[in-house]
Design a protein around this motif. Structure first.
Motif, short mmCIF file in Angstrom:
data_model
loop_
_atom_site.label_atom_id
_atom_site.label_comp_id
_atom_site.label_asym_id
_atom_site.label_seq_id
_atom_site.Cartn_x
_atom_site.Cartn_y
_atom_site.Cartn_z
N LEU A 75 0.82 -1.20 0.00
CA LEU A 75 0.00 0.00 0.00
C LEU A 75 0.86 1.26 0.00
CD1 LEU A 75 -2.69 -1.08 2.63
CD2 LEU A 75 -2.84 -1.22 0.13
N ASP A 76 1.84 1.29 0.88
CA ASP A 76 2.69 2.47 1.04
C ASP A 76 4.16 2.05 1.04
OD1 ASP A 76 0.46 4.40 1.69
OD2 ASP A 76 0.21 2.95 3.32
N TRP A 77 4.94 2.71 0.21
CA TRP A 77 6.39 2.42 0.12
C TRP A 77 7.15 3.65 0.58
CZ3 TRP A 77 9.49 -1.67 -1.76
CH2 TRP A 77 10.83 -1.34 -2.00
N ASN A 78 8.15 3.43 1.43
CA ASN A 78 8.98 4.54 1.90
C ASN A 78 10.44 4.10 1.93
OD1 ASN A 78 8.88 7.37 3.37
ND2 ASN A 78 10.37 6.12 4.45
N MET A 79 11.32 4.97 1.42
CA MET A 79 12.75 4.66 1.44
C MET A 79 13.53 5.93 1.77
SD MET A 79 14.97 2.54 -1.29
CE MET A 79 16.73 2.73 -1.56
N GLU A 80 14.43 5.80 2.74
CA GLU A 80 15.33 6.88 3.15
C GLU A 80 16.75 6.46 2.78
OE1 GLU A 80 14.20 9.65 4.78
OE2 GLU A 80 12.17 9.00 5.31
N ILE A 81 17.44 7.33 2.04
CA ILE A 81 18.80 7.04 1.57
C ILE A 81 19.78 7.99 2.26
CG2 ILE A 81 20.31 6.99 -0.46
CD1 ILE A 81 17.67 6.68 -2.13
N TYR A 82 20.81 7.43 2.87
CA TYR A 82 21.86 8.22 3.53
C TYR A 82 23.17 8.00 2.78
CZ TYR A 82 18.50 8.38 7.41
OH TYR A 82 17.38 8.57 8.18
N SER A 83 23.79 9.08 2.34
CA SER A 83 24.99 8.90 1.53
C SER A 83 25.85 10.15 1.52
CB SER A 83 24.61 8.56 0.09
OG SER A 83 25.75 8.41 -0.73
N THR A 84 27.16 9.96 1.40
CA THR A 84 28.08 11.04 1.07
C THR A 84 28.16 11.12 -0.46
OG1 THR A 84 30.00 9.57 1.21
CG2 THR A 84 29.39 10.77 3.21
N PRO A 85 28.96 12.03 -1.03
CA PRO A 85 28.94 12.24 -2.49
C PRO A 85 29.34 11.02 -3.31
CG PRO A 85 29.93 14.12 -1.40
CD PRO A 85 29.77 13.06 -0.34
N HIS A 86 28.98 11.07 -4.58
CA HIS A 86 29.37 10.04 -5.55
C HIS A 86 30.06 10.66 -6.76
CE1 HIS A 86 27.22 6.47 -3.91
NE2 HIS A 86 26.53 7.43 -3.29
N GLY A 87 30.41 11.94 -6.68
CA GLY A 87 31.05 12.57 -7.82
C GLY A 87 31.97 13.70 -7.40
N THR A 88 33.27 13.45 -7.44
CA THR A 88 34.25 14.51 -7.19
C THR A 88 35.32 14.47 -8.28
OG1 THR A 88 35.56 13.09 -5.71
CG2 THR A 88 33.87 14.47 -4.69
N ARG A 89 34.89 14.17 -9.51
CA ARG A 89 35.82 14.21 -10.63
C ARG A 89 36.37 15.63 -10.78
NH1 ARG A 89 35.54 9.69 -13.96
NH2 ARG A 89 33.67 8.39 -13.74
N PRO A 90 37.49 15.77 -11.48
CA PRO A 90 38.10 17.11 -11.59
C PRO A 90 37.13 18.19 -12.05
CG PRO A 90 39.61 15.47 -12.41
CD PRO A 90 38.33 14.74 -12.10
N GLY A 91 36.34 17.91 -13.10
CA GLY A 91 35.35 18.89 -13.51
C GLY A 91 35.92 20.26 -13.81
N GLY A 92 37.21 20.30 -14.19
CA GLY A 92 37.85 21.58 -14.47
C GLY A 92 38.32 22.31 -13.23
#
Length: 738
Positions: free
Chosen positions: A447-464
């Motif tokens: 009937l009801d779906w709930n999800m909590e996501i805990y995370s640090t970053p997934h992207g620290t590429r140089p990006g200039g």
């Protein structure tokens, strides 16, 4: 550069006199309402930035995506050869050279097929149209009367002219129009076929193609001395003592950055180790430890974003509420060959870097800023590395090689990390916690779906930005690391695949994004998808069992997308789901996801054997089904599914970065084991082709479903749910006792 590395490109330039420049198209250049050019052709519209017709009867294809073992170069060649109507053996493909290739950004996120392939297709079709128009004028014929075969354009009556006869100068120095009509798929010669990858023969014959095995003439070897911890600062170093060591040519110090240049690699490494151990450092101890990281994630202040919040309309309270918590540790890329790069500061003031980076364009910009050079004064040339999918140390090796090469102009400097440096300093895949909760009715329906996501970053590429290059933070004038962002969303970083592909009466998904990073993190294969799919598909299995339902049938109740249903059903049929017979210690599990909720559809089913005595899990066999849209290279898709599945097995059963309150403890293969050859099960891949549908990215689509399929199979075998990865024997035994 005094190096054989550039001979292919130099010979190409000398033979053709060609230099492809990238042009930006001003806003409004296309008429209002005009269809955009496909894929990466939109931002790189000049035809000569993609294709060069050479006088010797060959064609050069230039692409910005690079070869990482995923077959991107071969895929692009297949598209080009078919649309230009030439033999694929006429093609020479150059990829990832920032001076002559179109900027297609970072090769990541399974985006080569959806962005590079259609760009190459349309650019090739536009070139073919342009050349047939030129031939029609030359031959006095109508365009529709002409026949093209392997670069020869023939008119009625037997007259003809070749591509190489028509192109004498800068005829292709025009913008694509998108008017070239793609050929009928029924006439494909290469697309849809399992063409042998162009990069494989040289690897099979032992040619030196990897950056780790290339040593240009006159090369000297560099090494860096890393501090004991992330936030350590240099107090004092005995430069004179290290300078006197055998083979050492130069010691380079810039703030807390320490490096050496030596005649031989072993000498450079020895001097760097001596620098590390004899220098005095100020050390900070503040890490939460590998056992404490999950509580740290749940209690550290975060940015909370609700991506979906659609409450159920009508109905009463749920008959039952079921919840669980799933945990993913930090993962390494675990590159088999440690990261390396070769850099040289030329007499023209250009720093040329041969690198295995996946982000050659933005990395070149970041290094240029780090060195204080003018725009265009850093050229990155992609060279294959025995590495990984994701942001490993390749960019850092490029920056370190450049820092040392800047101190010794005119000499190529090769830098390669030791195994300990690679393990301890690479950007890891982020640790995560996923909390799931569902309200169900009396029959177990959701009937009801709930999800909590805990995370640090997934992207620290140089990006200039130099602040994302490790050594740039330790310079005398340091570059601060920019505050990382969650990469847009949903589905692009921590929340990737966090929104279920199923339709429930009520759904809520929220991400708790933490910018602080106890350990250095960035992109690993799939980003947050691996953990999120593990949680979603493990929880779906729990809910199915609570309802007394078959796990496949239960998923189909909530799966509305017909292509998703086809893939799940195909996987179950190929596995033999309905005929599988249970026996003691054996279990089966299945899981599904559409990567990023917009790329390839993949389902995975596995059979496992669990030894109750010691908790050891053995994967007996694995089956995957995949829909990647219209297939360009079926064998390439199969390879990607197999490779992702095997890597995911390794993550799921073995891999975890261990660390104490000061430093990373996983510094070799003994402390960070990966799956071995004898542990790899037989893998069967069933492909569903969708002619005429868009190309969908494949490379990361099997990561998540594999992890959940294994967890579900373990539960099926022994009735124990392992929610903290990896599923080591000790954790399996503990779950069995709980």
């Amino acid at each position: 550069m005094n190096s054989s590395l550039l001979m292919g490109r130099r010979a190409f330039l000398a033979a053709t006199g060609f230099l492809a420049l990238n042009f930006a198209v001003p806003d409004g250049a296309f008429a209002a309402g005009e269809a955009k050019l496909p894929g990466d052709l939109e931002k790189n519209p000049m035809l000569n930035s993609w294709i060069k017709i050479n006088s010797d009867g060959t064609v050069t294809l230039l692409i910005g995506k690079v070869e990482l073992g995923q077959g991107a170069v071969t895929m692009a060649a297949q598209c080009c050869a078919d649309e230009l109507m030439i033999d694929i053996n006429r093609l020479n493909v150059i990829s990832g050279d920032t001076r002559i290739c179109p900027d297609e950004g970072t090769t990541a996120g399974s985006q080569s097929a959806p962005y590079c392939a259609p760009a190459v297709q349309q650019a090739s079709a536009d070139v073919r149209l342009m050349l047939t128009k030129m031939a029609a004028e030359k031959l006095g014929a109508k365009v529709e009367e002409l026949v093209v075969e392997d670069g020869m354009i023939s008119a009625p009556g037997g007259t003809g002219v070749s591509y190489w006869d028509l192109v004498k100068g800068d005829e292709l120095n025009v913008a694509a129009t998108g008017e070239g009509q793609l050929i009928d798929p029924m006439k494909y010669r290469y697309m849809g076929k399992s063409v042998i990858r162009l990069d494989i023969p040289a690897k099979m014959t032992g040619d030196k193609v990897f950056i780790q095995e290339i040593n240009p003439e006159g090369v000297k070897f560099g090494a860096v001395a890393r501090p004991p911890t992330y936030k350590a600062t240099l107090v004092k170093a005995d430069i004179d003592r290290i300078s006197a060591m055998p083979g050492v040519i130069k010691v380079v110090q810039n703030g807390s950055f320490l490096g050496v240049i030596a005649d031989h690699q072993d000498q450079a490494w020895a001097a760097a180790v001596a620098l590390e151990t004899t220098s005095e450092w100020q050390v900070e101890s503040a890490l939460p430890t590998s056992d404490g990281i999950f509580d740290w994630l749940k209690t550290t202040p975060s940015e909370v974003t609700e991506w979906v919040n659609t409450p159920r309309v009508g109905g009463g309270d749920a008959a039952k509420v079921i919840e669980n918590e799933y945990m993913r540790p930090y993962h390494m890329h675990g590159s088999i060959g440690t990261s390396a790069a070769i850099a040289e500061m030329g007499a023209d003031g250009v720093m040329t870097i041969h690198t295995a980076s996946q982000s050659v364009f933005s990395t070149a910009t970041a290094i240029q800023k780090m060195l204080g050079l003018d725009d265009g004064k850093v050229q990155c040339v992609h060279t294959q590395g025995s590495g990984c999918y994701g942001h490993n140390n390749a960019d850092d090796a490029s920056a370190d090689a450049a820092l040392l090469a800047a101190a010794m102009p005119g000499t190529p400097i090769k830098l390669q990390y030791t195994r300990e440096q690679e393990h301890a300093w690479e950007p890891y895949g982020s640790a995560m916690v996923m909390q799931t909760k569902a309200g169900v009715d009396a029959d177990g329906n959701i009937l009801d779906w709930n999800m909590e996501i805990y995370s640090t970053p997934h992207g620290t590429r140089p990006g200039g930005n130099p602040g994302n290059l490790l050594s740039a933070r330790y310079l005398a004038t340091p570059f601060d690391m920019p505050t990382p962002k969650d990469g847009g969303g949903p589905n692009y970083a921590a929340t990737r695949n966090g929104i279920p592909a199923y339709t429930f009466p009520g759904t809520r998904v929220a991400t708790h994004y933490i910018t602080e990073m106890p350990l250095r993190v960035s992109s690993t294969r799939g980003l947050g998808a691996y953990a999120n799919v593990f949680a979603i598909e493990s929880f779906m299995d729990e809910l199915a069992r609570n309802a007394g339902a078959d796990p496949v049938e239960y998923r189909l109740r909530y799966l509305e997308d017909p292509r998703a249903r086809d893939v799940l059903t195909k996987c179950a049929e190929t596995f033999g789901w309905d005929t599988w017979e249970a026996r003691p210690g054996f279990g089966r599990g299945i899981a599904f996801a559409r990567y990023k909720n917009l790329a390839a559809y993949t389902a995975v089913a596995v059979e496992v054997q669990v030894t109750a005595r010691n908790g050891r899990v053995r994967v007996v066999r694995a089956v995957a089904a995949n829909d990647s849209g219209q297939m360009i290279n079926p064998d390439g898709i199969t390879n990607q599914i197999e490779g992702g599945l095997i890597q995911s097995l390794s993550w799921t059963l073995k891999e975890e970065v261990k660390f104490d309150d000061t430093k990373v403890l996983s510094r070799d293969w003994a402390s960070y084991p990966i799956i071995t050859f004898n542990e790899v099960p037989p893998v069967t891949v069933a492909l569903i082709d969708r002619p005429g549908e868009p190309f969908l990215g494949t490379g990361e689509s099997s990561q998540g479903p594999t992890s959940a399929a294994v967890g579900n199979a373990v539960f099926d075998a022994v009735g124990a749910r392992v929610t903290r990865l990896p599923m080591t024997p000790d954790r399996v035994k503990a779950a069995m006792k709980a």
